[in-house]
Design a protein around this motif. Sequence first.
Motif, PDB file in Angstrom:
ATOM      1  N   GLY A  30     -10.221 -13.131  -3.755  1.00 35.00           N
ATOM      2  CA  GLY A  30      -8.973 -13.302  -4.498  1.00 35.00           C
ATOM      3  C   GLY A  30      -8.856 -12.420  -5.713  1.00 35.00           C
ATOM      4  N   LEU A  31      -9.500 -11.248  -5.666  1.00 34.23           N
ATOM      5  CA  LEU A  31      -9.524 -10.355  -6.824  1.00 34.23           C
ATOM      6  C   LEU A  31      -8.462  -9.259  -6.769  1.00 34.23           C
ATOM      7  CD1 LEU A  31     -13.384 -10.018  -7.323  1.00 34.23           C
ATOM      8  CD2 LEU A  31     -11.765 -11.198  -8.809  1.00 34.23           C
ATOM      9  N   LYS A  32      -7.562  -9.345  -5.791  1.00 32.68           N
ATOM     10  CA  LYS A  32      -6.466  -8.381  -5.692  1.00 32.68           C
ATOM     11  C   LYS A  32      -5.136  -9.081  -5.910  1.00 32.68           C
ATOM     12  CE  LYS A  32      -7.579  -4.051  -4.202  1.00 32.68           C
ATOM     13  NZ  LYS A  32      -6.879  -2.783  -4.072  1.00 32.68           N
ATOM     14  N   SER A  33      -4.319  -8.550  -6.793  1.00 30.56           N
ATOM     15  CA  SER A  33      -2.951  -9.025  -6.922  1.00 30.56           C
ATOM     16  C   SER A  33      -2.093  -8.335  -5.873  1.00 30.56           C
ATOM     17  CB  SER A  33      -2.392  -8.701  -8.313  1.00 30.56           C
ATOM     18  OG  SER A  33      -2.975  -9.519  -9.298  1.00 30.56           O
ATOM     19  N   VAL A  34      -1.087  -9.032  -5.361  1.00 31.23           N
ATOM     20  CA  VAL A  34      -0.190  -8.460  -4.367  1.00 31.23           C
ATOM     21  C   VAL A  34       1.143  -8.149  -5.029  1.00 31.23           C
ATOM     22  CG1 VAL A  34       1.015  -8.816  -2.190  1.00 31.23           C
ATOM     23  CG2 VAL A  34      -1.309  -9.697  -2.490  1.00 31.23           C
ATOM     24  N   ILE A  35       1.489  -6.867  -5.039  1.00 33.43           N
ATOM     25  CA  ILE A  35       2.743  -6.428  -5.651  1.00 33.43           C
ATOM     26  C   ILE A  35       3.711  -6.007  -4.548  1.00 33.43           C
ATOM     27  CG2 ILE A  35       3.828  -4.766  -7.209  1.00 33.43           C
ATOM     28  CD1 ILE A  35       1.074  -4.476  -8.584  1.00 33.43           C
ATOM     29  N   PHE A  36       4.738  -6.813  -4.353  1.00 38.89           N
ATOM     30  CA  PHE A  36       5.805  -6.488  -3.398  1.00 38.89           C
ATOM     31  C   PHE A  36       6.824  -5.680  -4.181  1.00 38.89           C
ATOM     32  CE2 PHE A  36       9.712  -7.266  -1.071  1.00 38.89           C
ATOM     33  CZ  PHE A  36       9.325  -7.240   0.257  1.00 38.89           C
ATOM     34  N   ILE A  37       6.785  -4.363  -4.006  1.00 37.13           N
ATOM     35  CA  ILE A  37       7.500  -3.470  -4.919  1.00 37.13           C
ATOM     36  C   ILE A  37       8.980  -3.305  -4.561  1.00 37.13           C
ATOM     37  CG2 ILE A  37       7.126  -1.246  -3.761  1.00 37.13           C
ATOM     38  CD1 ILE A  37       6.441  -1.833  -7.480  1.00 37.13           C
ATOM     39  N   VAL A  83      -8.988  -7.592 -10.345  1.00 34.63           N
ATOM     40  CA  VAL A  83      -9.597  -6.298 -10.664  1.00 34.63           C
ATOM     41  C   VAL A  83      -9.018  -5.210  -9.770  1.00 34.63           C
ATOM     42  CG1 VAL A  83     -11.736  -7.330 -11.491  1.00 34.63           C
ATOM     43  CG2 VAL A  83     -11.545  -6.684  -9.084  1.00 34.63           C
ATOM     44  N   GLY A  84      -7.902  -5.538  -9.106  1.00 35.40           N
ATOM     45  CA  GLY A  84      -7.237  -4.565  -8.261  1.00 35.40           C
ATOM     46  C   GLY A  84      -5.895  -5.089  -7.816  1.00 35.40           C
ATOM     47  N   ALA A  85      -5.133  -4.233  -7.138  1.00 31.40           N
ATOM     48  CA  ALA A  85      -3.806  -4.627  -6.663  1.00 31.40           C
ATOM     49  C   ALA A  85      -3.472  -3.889  -5.375  1.00 31.40           C
ATOM     50  CB  ALA A  85      -2.740  -4.340  -7.717  1.00 31.40           C
ATOM     51  N   SER A  86      -2.702  -4.548  -4.538  1.00 33.55           N
ATOM     52  CA  SER A  86      -2.130  -3.889  -3.364  1.00 33.55           C
ATOM     53  C   SER A  86      -0.635  -3.769  -3.590  1.00 33.55           C
ATOM     54  CB  SER A  86      -2.416  -4.690  -2.090  1.00 33.55           C
ATOM     55  OG  SER A  86      -1.784  -5.953  -2.127  1.00 33.55           O
ATOM     56  N   GLU A 113     -11.166   1.949 -13.162  1.00 32.48           N
ATOM     57  CA  GLU A 113     -11.905   1.211 -12.131  1.00 32.48           C
ATOM     58  C   GLU A 113     -11.034   0.152 -11.437  1.00 32.48           C
ATOM     59  OE1 GLU A 113     -14.896   2.065 -11.160  1.00 32.48           O
ATOM     60  OE2 GLU A 113     -14.763   3.677 -12.634  1.00 32.48           O
ATOM     61  N   PHE A 114      -9.860  -0.121 -11.979  1.00 33.96           N
ATOM     62  CA  PHE A 114      -8.929  -1.061 -11.359  1.00 33.96           C
ATOM     63  C   PHE A 114      -8.465  -0.447 -10.037  1.00 33.96           C
ATOM     64  CE2 PHE A 114      -4.791  -3.086 -10.698  1.00 33.96           C
ATOM     65  CZ  PHE A 114      -5.054  -4.413 -11.023  1.00 33.96           C
ATOM     66  N   HIS A 115      -8.784  -1.094  -8.914  1.00 34.24           N
ATOM     67  CA  HIS A 115      -8.561  -0.496  -7.599  1.00 34.24           C
ATOM     68  C   HIS A 115      -7.156  -0.792  -7.070  1.00 34.24           C
ATOM     69  CE1 HIS A 115      -8.901   0.112  -3.223  1.00 34.24           C
ATOM     70  NE2 HIS A 115      -9.851   0.983  -3.533  1.00 34.24           N
ATOM     71  N   ILE A 116      -6.464   0.258  -6.625  1.00 32.36           N
ATOM     72  CA  ILE A 116      -5.096   0.111  -6.124  1.00 32.36           C
ATOM     73  C   ILE A 116      -4.984   0.716  -4.728  1.00 32.36           C
ATOM     74  CG2 ILE A 116      -2.649   0.568  -6.545  1.00 32.36           C
ATOM     75  CD1 ILE A 116      -3.380   1.088  -9.494  1.00 32.36           C
ATOM     76  N   HIS A 117      -4.485  -0.079  -3.787  1.00 32.02           N
ATOM     77  CA  HIS A 117      -4.154   0.493  -2.482  1.00 32.02           C
ATOM     78  C   HIS A 117      -2.694   0.229  -2.170  1.00 32.02           C
ATOM     79  CE1 HIS A 117      -5.244  -3.618  -0.938  1.00 32.02           C
ATOM     80  NE2 HIS A 117      -4.339  -3.357  -0.015  1.00 32.02           N
ATOM     81  N   LEU A 118      -2.146   1.032  -1.257  1.00 28.01           N
ATOM     82  CA  LEU A 118      -0.705   1.019  -0.996  1.00 28.01           C
ATOM     83  C   LEU A 118      -0.447   1.146   0.501  1.00 28.01           C
ATOM     84  CD1 LEU A 118       2.033   2.983  -2.895  1.00 28.01           C
ATOM     85  CD2 LEU A 118       1.702   3.477  -0.458  1.00 28.01           C
ATOM     86  N   TYR A 119       0.607   0.451   0.960  1.00 28.03           N
ATOM     87  CA  TYR A 119       1.026   0.504   2.356  1.00 28.03           C
ATOM     88  C   TYR A 119       2.320   1.311   2.482  1.00 28.03           C
ATOM     89  CZ  TYR A 119      -2.089  -3.562   2.754  1.00 28.03           C
ATOM     90  OH  TYR A 119      -3.172  -4.412   2.713  1.00 28.03           O
ATOM     91  N   THR A 120       2.404   2.174   3.486  1.00 31.71           N
ATOM     92  CA  THR A 120       3.611   2.950   3.718  1.00 31.71           C
ATOM     93  C   THR A 120       3.671   3.369   5.183  1.00 31.71           C
ATOM     94  OG1 THR A 120       4.858   4.958   3.113  1.00 31.71           O
ATOM     95  CG2 THR A 120       2.459   5.095   3.045  1.00 31.71           C
ATOM     96  N   SER A 121       4.871   3.611   5.682  1.00 31.12           N
ATOM     97  CA  SER A 121       5.010   4.073   7.063  1.00 31.12           C
ATOM     98  C   SER A 121       4.633   5.543   7.198  1.00 31.12           C
ATOM     99  CB  SER A 121       6.453   3.872   7.534  1.00 31.12           C
ATOM    100  OG  SER A 121       7.319   4.795   6.877  1.00 31.12           O
ATOM    101  N   GLY A 122       4.714   6.280   6.098  1.00 31.78           N
ATOM    102  CA  GLY A 122       4.465   7.715   6.146  1.00 31.78           C
ATOM    103  C   GLY A 122       5.737   8.533   6.291  1.00 31.78           C
ATOM    104  N   ARG A 123       6.842   7.850   6.544  1.00 31.88           N
ATOM    105  CA  ARG A 123       8.129   8.542   6.720  1.00 31.88           C
ATOM    106  C   ARG A 123       8.491   9.396   5.497  1.00 31.88           C
ATOM    107  NH1 ARG A 123      13.072   7.368   9.472  1.00 31.88           N
ATOM    108  NH2 ARG A 123      12.209   5.448  10.349  1.00 31.88           N
ATOM    109  N   TYR A 124       8.163   8.874   4.311  1.00 39.20           N
ATOM    110  CA  TYR A 124       8.537   9.566   3.073  1.00 39.20           C
ATOM    111  C   TYR A 124       7.327  10.194   2.380  1.00 39.20           C
ATOM    112  CZ  TYR A 124      12.301   6.277   4.024  1.00 39.20           C
ATOM    113  OH  TYR A 124      13.296   5.547   4.645  1.00 39.20           O
TER     114      TYR A 124
END
Length: 265
Positions: A30-37, A83-86, A113-124
């Motif tokens: 539970g160390l990642k926050s979920v950001i619905f952007i 300590v991170g976010a998606s 060190e705050f880890h960030i990952h991101l989801y995308t289709s790749g279209r843009y």
Amino acid sequence: MLNERRIMGSDKIGLTIGKMERGCELCFPGLKSVIFITGVCGDSCVYCPVSKDRFGKDVIYVNEERITNLMDLIIEIERQGAVGASITGGDPLVAFPRTIKVIKMLKKHFGKEFHIHLYTSGRYATPDALVSLYKAGLDEIRFHPVKDEYKIAISYASKLTKMRVGAEIPIAKGLENWAIEIIKTVEKFGGSFVNLDEMEFVEPNARALISMGLNEDENRPFTAKGSLEAAIKVLECARENSNIYVHFCPASFKDAIQTKNRFGR
């Protein structure tokens, strides 16, 4: 190397070949926050689980809390002790300036060190966009292969940046060959991993899944029946024919462990 690869874990907490990505490791406790952007996407996947109050709408949520001020991101993440976010959506690259601003804000406030990952289709995901994401501080990018653009996007991200690059897709009965082809393609174009998400069977996509011949699994609530078996088939193929990391994430893990730990914090 291929014959040394093993499938590890369980169907309750996840199955993996190789080491999970950092973004996945941090989700477990539970160390990642979920950001619905944003709920705006540009695609309409029939299996999309995004709710009607979000899909296609330019709204922002953090850990299921609706916000209108980006500074509230910091407050919620501090409250959680993450300590991170998606960063997800929709497609975050539709709201590109906002996404860049959020990544920079998080890195400036919480440190590199705050880890960030991101989801995308790749279209843009143009070369300039990918380099800008990396320079802003993005650590990991996960492509959802809706269109063929994701292939060249993976290649650009792998060659032009030092981000971890891979794909994340749903898995269900009937999608095995597609998933196997995605793994081959990600490896061919320079990616490092593929995540398989057990197909969720929820109100926003239930009718579409039924039209595809899928039904809810009575033994694995809120999942499409046959998804686990499909994932195991794909993992076994990847074990024999691929060198990249492949991870299966059960829907029950997300609900009963990942989300519970995040809200518990």
